[in-house]
Design an enzyme around this catalytic site. Structure first.
Site, PDB file in Angstrom:
ATOM      1  N   ASN A 156     132.381 -52.373 105.979  1.00 11.80           N
ATOM      2  CA  ASN A 156     133.486 -51.487 106.371  1.00 11.80           C
ATOM      3  C   ASN A 156     134.505 -52.101 107.321  1.00 11.80           C
ATOM      4  OD1 ASN A 156     131.260 -51.227 108.196  1.00 11.80           O
ATOM      5  ND2 ASN A 156     132.307 -49.504 109.121  1.00 11.80           N
ATOM      6  N   GLY A 237     118.283 -51.697 108.441  1.00  7.89           N
ATOM      7  CA  GLY A 237     117.965 -52.077 109.821  1.00  7.89           C
ATOM      8  C   GLY A 237     116.475 -51.955 110.111  1.00  7.89           C
ATOM      9  N   GLU A 252     123.132 -52.649 115.229  1.00  8.71           N
ATOM     10  CA  GLU A 252     124.277 -51.730 115.315  1.00  8.71           C
ATOM     11  C   GLU A 252     124.236 -50.885 114.051  1.00  8.71           C
ATOM     12  OE1 GLU A 252     126.344 -51.508 117.836  1.00  8.71           O
ATOM     13  OE2 GLU A 252     125.662 -53.255 118.953  1.00  8.71           O
ATOM     14  N   CYS A 286     131.484 -46.407 111.475  1.00  9.81           N
ATOM     15  CA  CYS A 286     130.270 -45.977 112.186  1.00  9.81           C
ATOM     16  C   CYS A 286     130.593 -44.942 113.266  1.00  9.81           C
ATOM     17  CB  CYS A 286     129.556 -47.175 112.782  1.00  9.81           C
ATOM     18  SG  CYS A 286     130.605 -48.156 113.876  1.00  9.81           S
TER      19      CYS A 286
HETATM   20  P1  NAP Z   1     123.938 -51.857 104.477  1.00 11.00           P
HETATM   21  O1  NAP Z   1     123.781 -51.436 103.079  1.00 11.00           O
HETATM   22  O2  NAP Z   1     122.838 -51.579 105.433  1.00 11.00           O
HETATM   23  O3  NAP Z   1     124.253 -53.437 104.426  1.00 11.00           O
HETATM   24  C1  NAP Z   1     124.583 -54.150 105.588  1.00 11.00           C
HETATM   25  C2  NAP Z   1     124.229 -55.623 105.377  1.00 11.00           C
HETATM   26  O4  NAP Z   1     122.814 -55.750 105.305  1.00 11.00           O
HETATM   27  C3  NAP Z   1     124.770 -56.219 104.080  1.00 11.00           C
HETATM   28  O5  NAP Z   1     125.167 -57.555 104.327  1.00 11.00           O
HETATM   29  C4  NAP Z   1     123.562 -56.179 103.161  1.00 11.00           C
HETATM   30  O6  NAP Z   1     123.594 -57.135 102.139  1.00 11.00           O
HETATM   31  C5  NAP Z   1     122.463 -56.495 104.156  1.00 11.00           C
HETATM   32  N1  NAP Z   1     121.122 -56.089 103.750  1.00 11.00           N
HETATM   33  C6  NAP Z   1     120.760 -54.965 103.099  1.00 11.00           C
HETATM   34  N2  NAP Z   1     119.411 -54.929 102.969  1.00 11.00           N
HETATM   35  C7  NAP Z   1     118.935 -56.042 103.567  1.00 11.00           C
HETATM   36  C8  NAP Z   1     117.632 -56.580 103.773  1.00 11.00           C
HETATM   37  N3  NAP Z   1     116.547 -55.932 103.354  1.00 11.00           N
HETATM   38  N4  NAP Z   1     117.491 -57.745 104.426  1.00 11.00           N
HETATM   39  C9  NAP Z   1     118.582 -58.393 104.884  1.00 11.00           C
HETATM   40  N5  NAP Z   1     119.845 -57.955 104.707  1.00 11.00           N
HETATM   41  C10 NAP Z   1     120.021 -56.786 104.071  1.00 11.00           C
HETATM   42  O7  NAP Z   1     125.251 -51.240 105.145  1.00 11.00           O
HETATM   43  P2  NAP Z   1     126.719 -51.104 104.539  1.00 11.00           P
HETATM   44  O8  NAP Z   1     126.700 -50.080 103.478  1.00 11.00           O
HETATM   45  O9  NAP Z   1     127.304 -52.440 104.269  1.00 11.00           O
HETATM   46  O10 NAP Z   1     127.470 -50.537 105.849  1.00 11.00           O
HETATM   47  C11 NAP Z   1     127.473 -49.196 106.183  1.00 11.00           C
HETATM   48  C12 NAP Z   1     126.521 -48.899 107.327  1.00 11.00           C
HETATM   49  O11 NAP Z   1     126.784 -49.744 108.432  1.00 11.00           O
HETATM   50  C13 NAP Z   1     126.721 -47.470 107.838  1.00 11.00           C
HETATM   51  O12 NAP Z   1     125.483 -46.879 108.079  1.00 11.00           O
HETATM   52  C14 NAP Z   1     127.487 -47.687 109.144  1.00 11.00           C
HETATM   53  O13 NAP Z   1     127.362 -46.641 110.062  1.00 11.00           O
HETATM   54  C15 NAP Z   1     126.885 -48.956 109.622  1.00 11.00           C
HETATM   55  N6  NAP Z   1     127.758 -49.599 110.608  1.00 11.00           N
HETATM   56  C16 NAP Z   1     127.405 -49.601 111.933  1.00 11.00           C
HETATM   57  C17 NAP Z   1     128.259 -50.163 112.889  1.00 11.00           C
HETATM   58  C18 NAP Z   1     127.910 -50.198 114.349  1.00 11.00           C
HETATM   59  O14 NAP Z   1     128.496 -51.009 115.061  1.00 11.00           O
HETATM   60  N7  NAP Z   1     126.991 -49.381 114.832  1.00 11.00           N
HETATM   61  C19 NAP Z   1     129.470 -50.711 112.477  1.00 11.00           C
HETATM   62  C20 NAP Z   1     129.800 -50.673 111.125  1.00 11.00           C
HETATM   63  C21 NAP Z   1     128.937 -50.124 110.197  1.00 11.00           C
HETATM   64  P3  NAP Z   1     124.105 -56.743 100.672  1.00 11.00           P
HETATM   65  O15 NAP Z   1     125.524 -56.343 100.826  1.00 11.00           O
HETATM   66  O16 NAP Z   1     123.896 -57.974  99.894  1.00 11.00           O
HETATM   67  O17 NAP Z   1     123.241 -55.605 100.204  1.00 11.00           O
END
Ligand code: NAP
Length: 479
Positions: A156, A237, A252, A286
């Site tokens: 995002n 996470g 995060e 987020c």
């Molecule tokens: P996501 O599906 O959790 O993916 C995030 C990253 O993790 C991607 O690079 C993904 O790779 C990788 N990943 C997924 N499963 C993994 C595993 N088992 N082992 C290692 N890496 C893995 O999140 P998203 O859909 O990209 O982002 C949205 C989420 O991020 C929302 O929940 C949002 O709230 C959160 N977020 C939090 C913050 C904060 O600062 N608190 C900021 C921004 C976003 P792939 O793409 O290859 O699957």
């Protein structure tokens, strides 16, 4: 200087390499192919980690003035090519061109702050003589880099959230391997390109493109990786935390942020701020405003104004300067949001505006009277949907705001200091904004959540704390 389109190659230990297996990067608004990037293998990740071991030694030996110069030069490169950076963010992700330009400007800031913080990595002297028998000792502690950081980033904010890991890692003398989100890898590769042009020694930074499910485990479980800095969803996470073993973890994660609007609030200001907070980046943020608790006396006025401003949102082509909101990152995500809204409607929620999907686009949507047991009232929506609730007073608002398992940031609109102080003391969040929505952040503040929203803090100075370890030095004097 002409900038190359990052893509087709990834930065592995100082070399730009391509692979036969590729990942297609597509524009979510019309599914056109933008570029391909390598689909890295487990072996790629393993060889990258081996090279990063040398990179960590090189990074730690770089004097602070060199680290600062390199980071500033990377920021300069992005500044000189900012239109290109914004255009890639807008094409591969779901941000509009105006939102993407803001992210590019934030990234430049993040890097400049990182360079500045490099000179402030300090220790302190320790009064050893406070313990009887230690009169003849003097010493201090000094902070040292931890070695290699594994960074995993979401779609995002595909540029600035990567900079939030790379900037402080280099500033504090670490090597770093980034695995960006599979749907938005080009912005991270462009960041790597800026560092390639900046004189950063090879092997200090790698950006490895590939599926988290395939190469994630290699990075997460490898003993040479001393810290995993993850930004993404709670599910991934939690999986990472279970697998990581004995290493530092920074998480995060997501949220469903609450904002409270009291009777004495400036309603115009509250509406403007919460509408923007709810629909920025199509709600894929987020800090997105998800639940608004409005005191009974101003509910009608707030609701009317809110719906009116929402209806003025221009949804459409991301690359047009006139567009306020683009699509979700995939059609699948838009369908997920649609299902969440439909479940709430079936259980009695009222749609004040929106509630319609067209491919990956979902209209800005305002719901009222959402029963508290609906998924949408408890979980993170991560889409352009906001829920309005009427409350009696600040105590009820705080109780309801806290009745979820997330706690990233919150906001309260009031002119009454006592009411604001109640929210500061009792809202379970990592940050509380008075007369701003939950969606407020500068890149230099401590940033992170409580409960399921995360562990540790980013915000350059605070990330540097996490990425360094104190070493105690004690001199025993002869008399
Ligand atoms: P996501 O599906 O959790 O993916 C995030 C990253 O993790 C991607 O690079 C993904 O790779 C990788 N990943 C997924 N499963 C993994 C595993 N088992 N082992 C290692 N890496 C893995 O999140 P998203 O859909 O990209 O982002 C949205 C989420 O991020 C929302 O929940 C949002 O709230 C959160 N977020 C939090 C913050 C904060 O600062 N608190 C900021 C921004 C976003 P792939 O793409 O290859 O699957």
């Amino acid at each position: 200087m002409t900038i190359q389109l990052a893509g087709q190659k990834m930065l592995l230990g100082g070399s730009w390499v391509n692979r036969e297996n590729v990942i297609e990067v597509r524009d979510p608004q019309d599914n056109t192919l933008i570029d391909t990037v390598p689909a890295a293998s487990k072996e790629d990740m393993l060889s990258c980690i081996e090279l990063a071991k040398e990179g960590a030694k090189i990074a730690a030996a770089m004097p602070v003035y060199e680290r600062m110069a390199v980071i500033h030069r990377a920021a300069d490169y992005i500044e000189e090519n900012k239109e290109k950076y914004a255009s890639i963010i807008a094409q591969e992700g779901s941000k509009t061109i105006r939102e993407a330009a803001k992210e590019t400007a934030r990234c430049i800031q993040t890097l400049r702050i990182s360079a500045e913080e490099a000179r402030r990595i300090q220790g302190e002297t320790i009064p050893f003589d406070q313990m009887e028998g230690s009169q003849n000792r003097v010493g201090y502690y000094q902070r040292f880099p931890i070695g290699i950081i594994g960074a995993i980033t979401p779609f995002n904010d595909p540029l600035n959230l990567v900079a939030h890991k790379v900037g402080p890692a280099i500033a504090s003398g670490n090597a770093i391997i980034v695995k960006p989100a599979t749907v938005t890898p080009l912005s991270a590769l462009l960041l790597a390109e800026a560092f390639s042009q900046s004189g950063l020694p090879p092997k200090v930074l790698s950006v490895i493109t590939g599926h988290g499910s395939e190469i994630g485990d290699v990075l997460v479980t490898h003993p040479a990786i001393r810290m995993i800095s993850f930004t993404g969803g709670v599910e991934a996470g939690e999986e990472i935390v279970k697998k990581a073993g004995l290493k530092k973890i920074s998480m995060e994660l997501g949220s469903n942020s609450p904002v409270i609007v009291l009777d004495d609030a400036d309603i115009e200001e509250a509406v403007e701020s919460t509408v923007s907070g709810a629909f920025w980046a199509a709600g894929q943020n987020c800090l997105s405003v998800q639940r608004i608790y409005v005191q009974r006396g101003v509910m009608k006025e707030f609701e009317e104004e809110f719906v009116q401003q929402t209806n003025q949102y221009r949804v459409g082509d991301k690359l047009s300067e006139l567009t306020d909101m683009g699509p979700l990152i995939t059609e699948k995500e838009a369908i997920r949001v649609e299902n969440l809204v439909n479940e709430a409607i079936e259980k009695g929620a009222e749609v004040l505006t929106g509630g319609e999907r067209n491919g990956a686009f979902y209209l800005p949507t305002v719901l009222k009277n959402v029963p508290e047991h609906c998924s949408i009232a408890k979980e993170e929506i991560f889409g352009p949907v906001v829920l309005l609730f009427e409350v009696e007073n600040v105590d009820e608002a705080i109780e309801k705001a806290n009745a979820v398992s997330y706690g990233l940031q919150g906001g309260i609109f009031t002119k009454n200091m006592d009411q604001a102080q109640k929210a500061i003391a009792h809202m379970e969040v990592g940050g509380i904004m008075i007369n701003d929505s939950s969606d407020y952040r500068i890149d230099a503040m401590p940033f992170g959540g409580v409960k399921k929203s995360g562990l540790g803090r980013e915000g350059i100075k605070f990330a540097i704390q996490e990425m360094t370890e104190p070493k105690v030095v004690c001199y025993k004097l002869s008399n």
